[in-house]
Design a protein around this motif. Structure first.
Motif, mmCIF file in Angstrom:
data_model
loop_
_atom_site.group_PDB
_atom_site.id
_atom_site.type_symbol
_atom_site.label_atom_id
_atom_site.label_comp_id
_atom_site.label_asym_id
_atom_site.label_seq_id
_atom_site.Cartn_x
_atom_site.Cartn_y
_atom_site.Cartn_z
ATOM 1 N N CYS A 100 22.336 36.534 77.994
ATOM 2 C CA CYS A 100 22.446 36.915 79.411
ATOM 3 C C CYS A 100 21.759 38.254 79.659
ATOM 4 O O CYS A 100 21.032 38.414 80.657
ATOM 5 C CB CYS A 100 23.912 36.998 79.815
ATOM 6 S SG CYS A 100 24.774 35.413 79.830
ATOM 7 N N ARG A 101 21.989 39.207 78.771
ATOM 8 C CA ARG A 101 21.342 40.520 78.940
ATOM 9 C C ARG A 101 19.837 40.410 78.739
ATOM 10 O O ARG A 101 19.056 41.077 79.431
ATOM 11 C CB ARG A 101 21.945 41.525 77.953
ATOM 12 C CG ARG A 101 23.395 41.877 78.257
ATOM 13 C CD ARG A 101 23.904 42.995 77.340
ATOM 14 N NE ARG A 101 25.288 43.341 77.673
ATOM 15 C CZ ARG A 101 26.357 42.848 77.062
ATOM 16 N NH1 ARG A 101 26.211 41.993 76.046
ATOM 17 N NH2 ARG A 101 27.574 43.202 77.433
ATOM 18 N N GLY A 102 19.431 39.563 77.812
ATOM 19 C CA GLY A 102 18.000 39.355 77.599
ATOM 20 C C GLY A 102 17.328 38.736 78.803
ATOM 21 O O GLY A 102 16.189 39.095 79.150
ATOM 22 N N PHE A 103 18.016 37.817 79.463
ATOM 23 C CA PHE A 103 17.484 37.192 80.668
ATOM 24 C C PHE A 103 17.277 38.237 81.763
ATOM 25 O O PHE A 103 16.219 38.284 82.414
ATOM 26 C CB PHE A 103 18.441 36.105 81.145
ATOM 27 C CG PHE A 103 18.054 35.466 82.449
ATOM 28 C CD1 PHE A 103 16.926 34.669 82.533
ATOM 29 C CD2 PHE A 103 18.827 35.662 83.588
ATOM 30 C CE1 PHE A 103 16.567 34.084 83.746
ATOM 31 C CE2 PHE A 103 18.481 35.070 84.790
ATOM 32 C CZ PHE A 103 17.350 34.284 84.877
ATOM 33 N N ARG A 104 18.259 39.077 81.952
ATOM 34 C CA ARG A 104 18.147 40.119 82.968
ATOM 35 C C ARG A 104 17.000 41.079 82.643
ATOM 36 O O ARG A 104 16.190 41.411 83.516
ATOM 37 C CB ARG A 104 19.460 40.876 83.063
ATOM 38 C CG ARG A 104 19.410 42.069 84.035
ATOM 39 C CD ARG A 104 20.049 43.265 83.424
ATOM 40 N NE ARG A 104 20.035 44.416 84.303
ATOM 41 C CZ ARG A 104 20.139 45.668 83.864
ATOM 42 N NH1 ARG A 104 20.270 45.920 82.571
ATOM 43 N NH2 ARG A 104 20.098 46.678 84.711
ATOM 44 N N GLN A 105 16.887 41.506 81.384
ATOM 45 C CA GLN A 105 15.835 42.461 81.028
ATOM 46 C C GLN A 105 14.459 41.845 81.190
ATOM 47 O O GLN A 105 13.531 42.487 81.690
ATOM 48 C CB GLN A 105 16.027 42.951 79.592
ATOM 49 C CG GLN A 105 15.132 44.137 79.238
ATOM 50 C CD GLN A 105 15.359 45.326 80.161
ATOM 51 O OE1 GLN A 105 16.476 45.819 80.282
ATOM 52 N NE2 GLN A 105 14.300 45.781 80.841
ATOM 53 N N TRP A 106 14.313 40.581 80.776
ATOM 54 C CA TRP A 106 13.021 39.910 80.946
ATOM 55 C C TRP A 106 12.670 39.826 82.423
ATOM 56 O O TRP A 106 11.515 40.061 82.808
ATOM 57 C CB TRP A 106 13.076 38.513 80.338
ATOM 58 C CG TRP A 106 11.806 37.739 80.538
ATOM 59 C CD1 TRP A 106 10.699 37.741 79.732
ATOM 60 C CD2 TRP A 106 11.497 36.876 81.646
ATOM 61 N NE1 TRP A 106 9.732 36.925 80.273
ATOM 62 C CE2 TRP A 106 10.188 36.392 81.432
ATOM 63 C CE3 TRP A 106 12.210 36.478 82.782
ATOM 64 C CZ2 TRP A 106 9.581 35.503 82.336
ATOM 65 C CZ3 TRP A 106 11.598 35.610 83.681
ATOM 66 C CH2 TRP A 106 10.291 35.130 83.444
ATOM 67 N N ALA A 107 13.638 39.482 83.264
ATOM 68 C CA ALA A 107 13.376 39.362 84.697
ATOM 69 C C ALA A 107 12.916 40.694 85.284
ATOM 70 O O ALA A 107 11.998 40.737 86.109
ATOM 71 C CB ALA A 107 14.627 38.864 85.415
ATOM 72 N N LEU A 108 13.547 41.783 84.860
ATOM 73 C CA LEU A 108 13.150 43.101 85.360
ATOM 74 C C LEU A 108 11.749 43.479 84.879
ATOM 75 O O LEU A 108 10.979 44.119 85.612
ATOM 76 C CB LEU A 108 14.156 44.158 84.898
ATOM 77 C CG LEU A 108 15.554 44.073 85.521
ATOM 78 C CD1 LEU A 108 16.482 45.089 84.849
ATOM 79 C CD2 LEU A 108 15.501 44.309 87.030
ATOM 80 N N ASP A 109 11.419 43.092 83.661
ATOM 81 C CA ASP A 109 10.108 43.431 83.093
ATOM 82 C C ASP A 109 9.008 42.495 83.572
ATOM 83 O O ASP A 109 7.817 42.822 83.444
ATOM 84 C CB ASP A 109 10.160 43.382 81.562
ATOM 85 C CG ASP A 109 11.045 44.455 80.967
ATOM 86 O OD1 ASP A 109 11.333 45.457 81.657
ATOM 87 O OD2 ASP A 109 11.474 44.302 79.802
ATOM 88 N N HIS A 110 9.381 41.334 84.087
ATOM 89 C CA HIS A 110 8.398 40.321 84.485
ATOM 90 C C HIS A 110 8.778 39.751 85.855
ATOM 91 O O HIS A 110 8.985 38.552 86.011
ATOM 92 C CB HIS A 110 8.349 39.182 83.452
ATOM 93 C CG HIS A 110 8.010 39.638 82.056
ATOM 94 N ND1 HIS A 110 8.959 40.115 81.193
ATOM 95 C CD2 HIS A 110 6.822 39.683 81.396
ATOM 96 C CE1 HIS A 110 8.373 40.445 80.052
ATOM 97 N NE2 HIS A 110 7.086 40.189 80.153
ATOM 98 N N ALA A 111 8.848 40.639 86.829
ATOM 99 C CA ALA A 111 9.364 40.249 88.147
ATOM 100 C C ALA A 111 8.559 39.122 88.781
ATOM 101 O O ALA A 111 9.132 38.217 89.417
ATOM 102 C CB ALA A 111 9.392 41.461 89.075
ATOM 103 N N ARG A 112 7.250 39.144 88.639
ATOM 104 C CA ARG A 112 6.448 38.115 89.307
ATOM 105 C C ARG A 112 6.523 36.780 88.569
ATOM 106 O O ARG A 112 6.506 35.725 89.195
ATOM 107 C CB ARG A 112 5.011 38.602 89.466
ATOM 108 C CG ARG A 112 4.921 39.606 90.625
ATOM 109 C CD ARG A 112 3.587 40.249 90.783
ATOM 110 N NE ARG A 112 3.501 40.932 92.069
ATOM 111 C CZ ARG A 112 2.717 41.983 92.305
ATOM 112 N NH1 ARG A 112 1.944 42.461 91.340
ATOM 113 N NH2 ARG A 112 2.698 42.542 93.503
#
Length: 229
Positions: A83-95
Motif C-alpha cells: 500500500c505504501r509502495g503504491f502511494r509512493q509510486w503514484a506520487l513519483d509518477h503522477a502522469r
C-alpha cells in the motif's frame, strides 16, 4: 524504427505532458516520420495507449514487489508495504498514475475486474489472500452490509472467483464471503481515494506532513479489520 521506439516516445510524451499528449502525430514528429507510417505498428491511438498502459502497469508491479524486498515474511507487514509502495509510486509518477487509474482511457482500456488479472492486481490479490490465510480479518456482520449493495457484492465475488481460478492464484476462496468482498471494496476505495487526493493536490486543507496522514489512514483502515498498520 521499431515498436520499442514508438512506445519509448509515447511514454516520454506521457511523462512530460500527460495522457492527452500521446498522439500519433506527435510521436511521428519526434521520430521524424509521417503519422501514417505508425499504422504499420498500431491500428489506432487507443491500441498504442493500451500498450503504454501495460508497460506502466508492469513497472508499477516491479515497484510494488521491490517495496517488499528485505521485509519479514509477514502477511500484514508486506500488505501495508505494498500500500505504501503504491502511494509512493503514484506520487513519483503522477502522469502515469493518471493514465492507468484516473483518466477516461482507464475505463476504455479495461474493466476493474480485468485489472485483477494484470500484474498489479495479482500482487494486491496475493497480498490480500495471505492476509485472509494468516490473520483473523474482521468483517462486518451481514446486517451491517447495506442490502442495496449485496447484488453488486455477489457479482464482484463471482467475477473475482473466476479471475482467481483462471489465473491460478493462491487465494482462500472459501473465505471470500460477502463480508470479505465488502471489506476489500472499502479498503481499496479508501486507499485509492486518499492517494488520488494527494497526487492531484486536492486535500481539503494544507497538510504539512502527508506521510503521517497516510500512515494514520492506513493504521485506521487496518484497525477496522483487526490489523495493525
Amino acid at each position: 524504427m521499431s515498436d520499442a521506439d514508438i512506445r519509448r516516445v509515447a511514454r516520454s510524451l506521457l511523462v512530460e505532458q500527460g495522457p492527452d499528449a500521446i498522439t500519433l502525430r506527435a510521436i511521428a514528429r519526434e521520430l521524424g516520420i509521417t503519422a501514417p507510417a505508425l499504422y504499420r505498428y498500431y491500428e489506432s491511438r487507443d491500441q498504442l495507449v493500451a500498450e503504454v498502459r501495460t508497460d506502466v502497469c508492469n513497472d508499477l508491479a516491479q515497484a510494488l514487489s521491490a517495496a517488499c524486498d528485505g521485509l519479514p515474511d509477514d502477511a500484514g507487514i508486506r500488505f501495508f508495504a505494498i500500500c505504501r509502495g503504491f502511494r509512493q509510486w503514484a506520487l513519483d509518477h503522477a502522469r502515469e498514475f493518471t493514465l492507468v487509474f484516473a483518466s477516461p482511457s482507464a475505463a476504455v482500456l479495461g474493466s476493474a475486474m480485468q485489472q485483477f488479472g494484470e500484474p498489479v492486481g495479482r500482487l494486491f490479490l496475493e497480498a490480500a489472500g495471505r492476509l485472509l490465510t494468516d490473520y483473523a480479518v474482521v468483517t462486518p456482520p451481514m446486517e451491517f452490509i447495506p442490502p442495496e449493495l449485496r447484488d453488486d457484492l455477489i457479482a464482484f465475488q463471482t467475477e473475482l472467483l473466476r479471475v482467481l481460478s483462471d489465473s491460478g492464484q493462491k487465494f482462500p476462496a472459501e473465505k471470500l464471503d460477502l463480508g470479505v468482498s465488502y471489506v476489500m471494496i472499502q479498503f481499496w476505495a479508501r486507499l485509492y481515494g486518499h492517494v488520488t487526493l494527494e497526487v492531484f493536490g486536492n486535500y481539503p486543507i494544507p497538510i504539512t506532513n502527508p506521510d503521517v496522514l497516510f500512515d494514520a489512514t492506513l493504521a485506521d483502515i487496518g484497525r477496522s479489520i483487526g490489523l495493525a498498520g
